[in-house]
Design a protein around this motif. Structure first.
Motif: not given
Length: 107
Positions: A5-12, A29-37, A62-64, A74-81
């Motif tokens: 689980k949670n394989m992707a690297k946590v970016l800060t 890069v996946d921009f996300w939040a824990t509360w986002c369905g 929320d952390q970064e 501006m909205s999530i999920p946002t994936l940026i390459i």
């Protein structure tokens, strides 16, 4: 085979430059939040891409909040390459593995 689980690297803000901007290969890069369905539905897709050899990292907005603001998320999920330290493509909303792979394979 048990899936990790949670394989992707946590970016800060502390490791973003080295892990993403300095990477030799394109990075998703996946921009996300824990509360986002939709983010929760996107997560296993992003993890599957990493299992297939793509470079992947995740930014919890929320952390970064500074990274989210810097890249105008501006909205999530946002994936940026990112490639060569620059943003080359942005996908907003939930996307299938096939959709994301098509984009990654063209970069």
């Amino acid at each position: 085979m048990k899936r990790r689980k949670n394989m992707a690297k946590v970016l800060t803000s502390g490791n973003f430059e080295a892990e993403v901007l300095g990477a030799q290969k394109p990075v998703l890069v996946d921009f996300w939040a824990t509360w986002c369905g939709p983010c929760k539905r996107q997560a296993p897709i992003v993890d599957a891409l990493e299992e297939k050899g793509y470079l992947v990292g995740k930014v919890d907005v929320d952390q970064e909040p500074g990274l989210a603001q810097q890249y105008q998320v501006m909205s999530i999920p946002t994936l940026i390459i990112f490639k060569g330290g620059q943003e080359v493509k942005r996908l907003i909303g939930l996307h299938s593995e096939e959709q994301i792979r098509l984009v990654l394979d063209q970069i």
